[in-house]
Design an enzyme around this catalytic site. Structure first.
Site, PDB file in Angstrom:
ATOM      1  N   ASP A   9       0.867  -1.182   0.000  1.00 54.93           N
ATOM      2  CA  ASP A   9       0.000   0.000   0.000  1.00 54.93           C
ATOM      3  C   ASP A   9       0.903   1.231   0.000  1.00 54.93           C
ATOM      4  O   ASP A   9       2.109   1.130   0.251  1.00 54.93           O
ATOM      5  CB  ASP A   9      -0.909   0.011   1.236  1.00 54.93           C
ATOM      6  CG  ASP A   9      -1.835   1.235   1.268  1.00 54.93           C
ATOM      7  OD1 ASP A   9      -2.398   1.581   0.209  1.00 54.93           O
ATOM      8  OD2 ASP A   9      -1.977   1.866   2.331  1.00 54.93           O
ATOM      9  N   SER A  10       0.292   2.388  -0.223  1.00 59.82           N
ATOM     10  CA  SER A  10       1.066   3.628  -0.186  1.00 59.82           C
ATOM     11  C   SER A  10       1.433   4.000   1.257  1.00 59.82           C
ATOM     12  O   SER A  10       2.255   4.876   1.468  1.00 59.82           O
ATOM     13  CB  SER A  10       0.241   4.748  -0.798  1.00 59.82           C
ATOM     14  OG  SER A  10      -0.929   4.937  -0.029  1.00 59.82           O
ATOM     15  N   CYS A  72      -4.256  -1.491  -2.084  1.00 61.65           N
ATOM     16  CA  CYS A  72      -4.354  -0.056  -2.342  1.00 61.65           C
ATOM     17  C   CYS A  72      -5.246   0.102  -3.578  1.00 61.65           C
ATOM     18  O   CYS A  72      -4.942  -0.480  -4.631  1.00 61.65           O
ATOM     19  CB  CYS A  72      -2.955   0.489  -2.609  1.00 61.65           C
ATOM     20  SG  CYS A  72      -2.913   2.197  -3.166  1.00 61.65           S
ATOM     21  N   GLU A 151      -2.914   8.891   8.050  1.00 55.78           N
ATOM     22  CA  GLU A 151      -1.457   8.719   8.167  1.00 55.78           C
ATOM     23  C   GLU A 151      -0.907   9.444   9.404  1.00 55.78           C
ATOM     24  O   GLU A 151       0.101   9.046   9.960  1.00 55.78           O
ATOM     25  CB  GLU A 151      -0.747   9.217   6.901  1.00 55.78           C
ATOM     26  CG  GLU A 151      -0.920   8.306   5.691  1.00 55.78           C
ATOM     27  CD  GLU A 151      -0.149   6.978   5.768  1.00 55.78           C
ATOM     28  OE1 GLU A 151       0.938   6.949   6.360  1.00 55.78           O
ATOM     29  OE2 GLU A 151      -0.667   5.973   5.246  1.00 55.78           O
ATOM     30  N   CYS A 183     -10.969   3.138  -0.648  1.00 51.57           N
ATOM     31  CA  CYS A 183      -9.571   3.422  -0.324  1.00 51.57           C
ATOM     32  C   CYS A 183      -9.294   2.655   0.965  1.00 51.57           C
ATOM     33  O   CYS A 183     -10.098   2.727   1.904  1.00 51.57           O
ATOM     34  CB  CYS A 183      -9.363   4.917  -0.105  1.00 51.57           C
ATOM     35  SG  CYS A 183      -7.736   5.328   0.577  1.00 51.57           S
ATOM     36  N   HIS A 185      -7.401   3.127   3.303  1.00 56.70           N
ATOM     37  CA  HIS A 185      -7.216   3.958   4.503  1.00 56.70           C
ATOM     38  C   HIS A 185      -8.560   4.256   5.199  1.00 56.70           C
ATOM     39  O   HIS A 185      -8.597   4.522   6.394  1.00 56.70           O
ATOM     40  CB  HIS A 185      -6.591   5.309   4.152  1.00 56.70           C
ATOM     41  CG  HIS A 185      -5.100   5.265   3.953  1.00 56.70           C
ATOM     42  ND1 HIS A 185      -4.519   4.680   2.861  1.00 56.70           N
ATOM     43  CD2 HIS A 185      -4.082   5.753   4.707  1.00 56.70           C
ATOM     44  CE1 HIS A 185      -3.197   4.820   2.947  1.00 56.70           C
ATOM     45  NE2 HIS A 185      -2.913   5.464   4.065  1.00 56.70           N
TER      46      HIS A 185
HETATM   47  N1  DGL Z   1      -4.752   3.395   0.530  1.00 56.11           N
HETATM   48  C1  DGL Z   1      -4.711   3.772  -0.827  1.00 56.11           C
HETATM   49  C2  DGL Z   1      -5.935   3.439  -1.593  1.00 56.11           C
HETATM   50  O1  DGL Z   1      -6.568   2.475  -1.252  1.00 56.11           O
HETATM   51  C3  DGL Z   1      -4.021   5.008  -1.251  1.00 56.11           C
HETATM   52  C4  DGL Z   1      -4.101   6.248  -0.480  1.00 56.11           C
HETATM   53  C5  DGL Z   1      -3.183   7.275  -1.071  1.00 56.11           C
HETATM   54  O2  DGL Z   1      -1.978   7.023  -1.044  1.00 56.11           O
HETATM   55  O3  DGL Z   1      -3.636   8.281  -1.595  1.00 56.11           O
HETATM   56  O4  DGL Z   1      -6.261   4.077  -2.543  1.00 56.11           O
END
Ligand code: DGL
Length: 265
Positions: A9-10, A72, A151, A183, A185
């Site tokens: 993931d990012s 991600c 984050e 997402c 997150h």
């Molecule tokens: N968690 C990621 C997603 O599912 C990326 C969030 C990001 O880096 O902008 O898209």
């Protein structure tokens, strides 16, 4: 098969998928990498997301992984097809499982999707939903404020709810009954999102759904680990290991992992 499962993931978002995997497949070893240093991926040009994702994949491949999970949505939207074509191990993304879960739940066929700018502009959810059901109405909204909050670990701050509510205003008159958290997150803000949307809207956590899909694929491909888990899961981050560890400890039920900062060359 004892080889580990690779996840990327990012940043910390993919931990929402890790939690499901640990719960549903406790014998599987996870090697995770979060590119916290370069997070967010959401606002970046597709070519950059593609380049960064490949760097993470190359790192994971050095661990002899038996399967790759793109935890991600942004990376899934941009590079999943290419990775599936290029690698000789199963590669799973998070968009298709989220789509299927939403279609299972919706009654009104009015579905909302929230995600990063990259995911929303790629139209990946819209296409994936329409591919299965042409009659579904989809309202997609980018929520670029959410990832930085997660984050930073600011889930419980008072102003977080105000920001969440404001970002979700475009759904006010849409009468959706299902909202896809597009997402990884976002499940960390699930409580605030649910409160802002009201109880009648069902939230779909694509991480949870992906966990279910992984068990099926591992079983089907004869890749399940039938032995006891040896050693600990490994979480790598390109950013601050202490911050990563703090969020992981709040989110995961288990403590059976080590966190390490790495630099990608
Ligand atoms: N968690 C990621 C997603 O599912 C990326 C969030 C990001 O880096 O902008 O898209």
């Amino acid at each position: 098969m004892k080889r580990p499962i690779g996840m990327l993931d990012s940043g910390v978002g993919g931990l929402t998928v890790v939690r499901e995997l640990m719960r549903q497949l406790p014998k599987e070893k996870i090697i995770y990498i979060g590119d916290t240093l370069r997070c967010p991926y959401g606002p970046r040009p597709f070519e950059e997301v593609r380049k960064f994702t490949w760097e993470l994949v190359r790192f994971l491949l050095t661990y002899n992984i038996k399967m790759l999970v793109i935890a991600c949505n942004t990376a899934t939207a941009v590079v999943l097809d290419e990775l599936q074509r290029s690698l000789d191990i199963p590669v799973v993304g998070v968009i298709a499982p989220g789509t299927r879960a939403a279609l299972k739940v919706t009654r009104s066929k009015r579905i909302g999707v929230i995600g990063t700018k990259g995911t929303i502009h790629s139209d990946a959810y819209q296409k994936s939903l329409k591919m299965i059901d042409n009659y579904v109405y989809v309202k997609s909204v980018a929520c670029p404020d959410f990832v930085p909050i997660v984050e930073r670990g600011d889930f419980h701050k008072k102003q977080t709810f105000e920001i969440v509510k404001k970002n979700l205003l475009p759904f006010q008159f849409e009468e959706i009954d299902t909202l896809i958290l597009g997402c990884t997150h976002y499940p960390l803000l699930q409580k605030q999102i649910q409160k802002a949307m009201g109880r009648r809207v069902t939230l779909i956590n694509s991480g949870e759904e992906t966990g279910r899909e992984l068990s099926t694929i591992l079983q089907y491909s004869n890749l399940l680990n039938i032995y006891a888990l040896e050693g600990k899961h490994k979480f790598f981050t390109t950013g601050d290991a202490a911050m990563f560890e703090k969020i992981a400890s709040q989110w995961l039920d288990e403590k059976n992992y080590v966190t390490q900062q790495i630099r990608l060359e």
